[in-house]
Design a protein around this motif. Structure first.
Motif: not given
Length: 64
Positions: A22, A24-25, A34, A36, A38
């Motif tokens: 995963a 985070t952007t 946040r 995320t 996958r």
């Protein structure tokens, strides 16, 4: 009497068995969490294992 078993699946060398992650952007959603993504391993397509080489399967069949 010996029992024949299929060769065990090998752990993917690209991801070491951790097939997805995963990421985070960096952006936050309205609730404060946040966003995320996958991402699956391209080597094993998210399974964590790679197929046993054909040579190992042939050796296992000969050993029977």
């Amino acid at each position: 009497m010996t029992h024949s078993a299929p060769p065990a699946a090998r752990i993917c060398p690209a991801c070491d068995g951790f097939a997805s992650a995963a990421i985070t952007t960096g952006t936050r959603l309205n609730d404060g969490s946040r966003a995320t993504l996958r991402v699956a391993c391209p080597g094993c397509r998210g399974t964590g294992h790679v197929p046993t080489p054909a040579s190992a399967v042939r050796l296992a069949q000969v050993a029977r």
